[in-house]
Enzyme design. Structure first.
Site, short mmCIF file in Angstrom:
data_model
loop_
_atom_site.label_atom_id
_atom_site.label_comp_id
_atom_site.label_asym_id
_atom_site.label_seq_id
_atom_site.Cartn_x
_atom_site.Cartn_y
_atom_site.Cartn_z
N GLN A 1 16.92 38.79 55.64
CA GLN A 1 17.81 39.11 56.77
C GLN A 1 18.70 37.91 57.12
O GLN A 1 18.18 36.88 57.55
CB GLN A 1 16.95 39.48 57.99
CG GLN A 1 17.76 39.83 59.24
CD GLN A 1 16.86 40.01 60.46
OE1 GLN A 1 15.76 39.47 60.51
NE2 GLN A 1 17.33 40.76 61.44
N TYR B 1 20.99 37.13 59.66
CA TYR B 1 21.62 37.28 60.99
C TYR B 1 21.89 35.89 61.60
O TYR B 1 23.01 35.52 61.88
CB TYR B 1 20.70 38.06 61.92
CG TYR B 1 20.82 39.57 61.89
CD1 TYR B 1 21.23 40.24 60.75
CD2 TYR B 1 20.49 40.34 63.01
CE1 TYR B 1 21.32 41.63 60.73
CE2 TYR B 1 20.59 41.72 63.00
CZ TYR B 1 21.00 42.37 61.86
OH TYR B 1 21.08 43.73 61.85
N GLU C 1 13.53 46.96 64.06
CA GLU C 1 12.75 45.72 63.94
C GLU C 1 11.66 45.71 65.00
O GLU C 1 10.62 45.09 64.86
CB GLU C 1 13.69 44.51 64.13
CG GLU C 1 13.04 43.17 63.85
CD GLU C 1 14.00 41.99 63.98
OE1 GLU C 1 15.20 42.21 64.18
OE2 GLU C 1 13.53 40.84 63.89
N GLU D 1 11.74 34.02 76.64
CA GLU D 1 12.63 33.84 77.80
C GLU D 1 13.62 35.01 77.89
O GLU D 1 13.88 35.55 78.97
CB GLU D 1 13.41 32.52 77.70
CG GLU D 1 12.58 31.27 77.88
CD GLU D 1 11.74 30.91 76.64
OE1 GLU D 1 12.00 31.49 75.56
OE2 GLU D 1 10.83 30.08 76.78
C1 LIG Z 1 9.71 31.77 61.91
C2 LIG Z 1 11.04 32.37 62.17
C3 LIG Z 1 11.55 33.32 61.31
C4 LIG Z 1 12.82 33.85 61.50
N1 LIG Z 1 13.32 34.72 60.57
C5 LIG Z 1 14.61 35.12 60.66
C6 LIG Z 1 15.21 35.89 59.62
O1 LIG Z 1 14.56 36.25 58.63
N2 LIG Z 1 16.52 36.20 59.73
C7 LIG Z 1 17.26 35.85 60.81
O2 LIG Z 1 18.44 36.20 60.85
N3 LIG Z 1 16.74 35.12 61.82
C8 LIG Z 1 15.43 34.74 61.76
N4 LIG Z 1 14.88 33.96 62.76
C9 LIG Z 1 15.74 33.49 63.84
C10 LIG Z 1 15.42 34.01 65.20
O3 LIG Z 1 15.90 35.31 65.37
C11 LIG Z 1 16.03 33.02 66.20
O4 LIG Z 1 15.30 31.81 66.08
C12 LIG Z 1 15.99 33.52 67.61
O5 LIG Z 1 16.91 34.56 67.78
C13 LIG Z 1 16.30 32.39 68.62
O6 LIG Z 1 17.51 31.79 68.29
P1 LIG Z 1 17.64 30.19 68.16
O7 LIG Z 1 16.53 29.72 67.27
O8 LIG Z 1 19.03 29.90 67.74
O9 LIG Z 1 17.37 29.61 69.59
P2 LIG Z 1 18.37 29.65 70.84
O10 LIG Z 1 18.95 31.00 70.98
O11 LIG Z 1 19.32 28.50 70.72
O12 LIG Z 1 17.38 29.39 72.01
C14 LIG Z 1 16.86 28.09 72.32
C15 LIG Z 1 16.03 28.20 73.58
O13 LIG Z 1 16.84 28.67 74.66
C16 LIG Z 1 16.30 29.85 75.23
N5 LIG Z 1 17.39 30.77 75.57
C17 LIG Z 1 18.43 31.14 74.79
N6 LIG Z 1 19.23 32.01 75.44
C18 LIG Z 1 18.67 32.22 76.64
C19 LIG Z 1 19.01 33.04 77.77
N7 LIG Z 1 20.09 33.83 77.76
N8 LIG Z 1 18.19 33.00 78.86
C20 LIG Z 1 17.08 32.22 78.87
N9 LIG Z 1 16.71 31.42 77.84
C21 LIG Z 1 17.48 31.42 76.74
C22 LIG Z 1 15.43 30.45 74.12
O14 LIG Z 1 14.40 31.26 74.66
C23 LIG Z 1 14.87 29.20 73.46
O15 LIG Z 1 13.77 28.72 74.17
C24 LIG Z 1 13.59 33.45 62.62
C25 LIG Z 1 13.07 32.51 63.51
C26 LIG Z 1 11.83 31.97 63.31
C27 LIG Z 1 11.30 30.94 64.27
#
Ligand SMILES: Cc1cc2nc3c(=O)[nH]c(=O)nc-3n(C[C@H](O)[C@H](O)[C@H](O)COP(=O)(O)OP(=O)(O)OC[C@H]3O[C@@H](n4cnc5c(N)ncnc54)[C@H](O)[C@@H]3O)c2cc1C
Length: 398
Positions: free
Chosen positions: A126, A128, A244, A385
């Site tokens: 995936q 995304y 999902e 969150e």
């Molecule tokens: C082990 C693992 C596997 C994954 N596998 C995939 C995959 O196969 N394909 C894929 O596309 N993605 C994948 N992901 C990505 C996952 O979807 C993202 O990590 C997730 O959407 C969070 O985005 P970010 O890591 O950019 O954190 P951010 O969005 O930058 O968030 C950072 C922090 O800010 C907080 N935060 C962000 N926005 C808000 C808000 N509006 N209000 C309050 N708090 C907020 C979050 O809760 C977090 O604590 C994976 C992630 C992990 C950890």
């Protein structure tokens, strides 16, 4: 609302249980029970067993080669599979891409890709998330620019789970930069063997390269690999996310984890008595078990609503949040239950555990690995969150 299982559902449960007794290799269930990492070949082996029985894609309609199960049957299958320590079915092809192609894909895309998901010819991942687009997914920047019969893709995806094994990736790409960010996104199917793609592993806390960065450098993708219409990918992406979120509560995983925890706590001795008889530890187990029973009831309530034709809404955020908290609590208590043996982790400990050469209970190395690995539950699929904000706004009306 009727939350009991019908005689047909009970019959189905017995059938699933019998199938697992007959067809689940103990070699695989033992690795799952000990929370060890499965190889690509082992995951494919279990997919093939399920496919032979017609049960790999429980969520797909029969016309596309699926089992056509109801939401309740899928729940029963997942619960029984987790209790028997069966490997989980990987979601990327079956639970995510399959439903999108069935609803929005062209006939050619359906005929080409759906059978290959079932027979294991293709392993999908995936694409995304990006370094600057996670919770705020619509801000993604990977671009796809039309050039004759191709799109030219440039950019980076990240956290791509098991991308190292994949030969195809479904990607959200930017095809327009003006207007609302959501209105310039397209959904593209990309062959991972195309020149210009680089996959780089990211090591997780538990020492495994479960996720990757994927770089696109002038990657040429045939226009027929666009799903649906250009700039309408956000609609398909959201549709995929609702799929999902099936089995989001993870009741089966939590139930299996709780029974392992109790078994370990019975075997460990603290102050001359089995740990499970320690009042403080027993109270912690009871607390998490009560939470799990409450969540299982909520899950059944929502399944009963789904069976009555209601679409699950913000309630799935409750299940995601609670399910995550419960599974992480079970991981934490399991790690505490094995005490100093938890230090038999890292990876050489896991390898040693495979050969039964590590001292202490055989679950010890896997307990630490699962504790570290499952930190991810509160991040992916919508962070805790973000779920709290949805619950606050849409359920509590704050
Ligand atoms: C082990 C693992 C596997 C994954 N596998 C995939 C995959 O196969 N394909 C894929 O596309 N993605 C994948 N992901 C990505 C996952 O979807 C993202 O990590 C997730 O959407 C969070 O985005 P970010 O890591 O950019 O954190 P951010 O969005 O930058 O968030 C950072 C922090 O800010 C907080 N935060 C962000 N926005 C808000 C808000 N509006 N209000 C309050 N708090 C907020 C979050 O809760 C977090 O604590 C994976 C992630 C992990 C950890």
């Amino acid at each position: 609302m009727d939350m009991s299982f019908s005689p047909e559902d009970q019959q189905f449960r017995a059938e699933v249980r019998q199938f697992l007794v007959e067809r689940l290799p103990s070699r695989l269930s033992e690795k799952v029970r000990l929370q060890q990492e499965l190889t690509k070949a082992e995951i494919e082996e279990w997919h093939a067993v399920l496919n032979e029985r017609g049960w790999l894609a429980g969520n797909w309609p029969k016309e596309f080669g699926g089992a056509g199960w109801t939401a309740i049957q899928r729940h029963i299958f997942e619960e029984e599979s987790a209790t028997a320590f069966a490997p989980r079915v990987l979601p990327f092809g079956i639970a995510m891409l399959g439903p999108v192609l069935q609803k929005f894909g062209s006939k050619e895309q359906q005929e080409t890709f759906l059978p290959r998901i079932l027979n294991g010819q293709d392993w999908w991942c995936q694409g995304y998330s990006e370094p600057g687009a996670g919770s705020d997914l619509a801000s993604l920047k990977t671009s796809a620019v039309p050039d004759g019969e191709h799109y030219v893709v440039n950019g980076q995806k990240t956290w791509t789970t098991l991308g190292q094994h994949a030969n195809w990736i479904f990607c959200l790409v930017r095809t327009r930069t003006d207007g609302k960010p959501q209105e310039g996104i397209s959904f593209l199917l990309i062959d991972m063997n195309t020149p210009g793609i680089t996959v780089r592993p990211i090591m997780l806390l538990d020492g495994t390269p479960e996720v990757n960065e994927v770089f696109f450098d002038d990657v040429r993708v045939p226009v027929e690999n666009l799903v649906g219409k250009e700039n309408e990918g956000w609609t398909y992406a959201k549709y995929l996310l609702t799929h999902e979120r099936t089995n989001i509560a993870g009741v089966g995983f939590a139930t299996a984890g709780l029974s392992s925890l109790k078994r370990i706590a019975r075997g460990q001795v603290a102050n001359g008595k089995p740990l499970i008889e320690n009042p403080v530890f027993a109270a912690r187990i009871a607390e998490v078990e009560i939470e799990l029973m409450a969540m299982a009831t909520t899950n059944l309530r929502l399944l009963a609503q789904a069976a009555a034709g209601q679409v699950p809404g913000a309630e799935s955020s409750m299940l995601k949040l609670k399910g995550t908290q419960i599974r992480q609590s079970i991981n934490d208590l399991t790690r505490r239950a094995v005490g100093p043996w938890a230090l038999t982790f890292p990876s050489e400990g896991i390898e040693g555990a495979n050969e039964n050469t590590v001292p202490g209970p055989d679950e010890a190395a896997g307990a630490t690995r699962a504790y570290l690995n499952n930190r991810k539950l509160s991040i992916y699929g919508g962070s805790s969150e973000v779920q709290r904000s949805i619950i606050a706004k849409q359920i509590l009306g704050l």
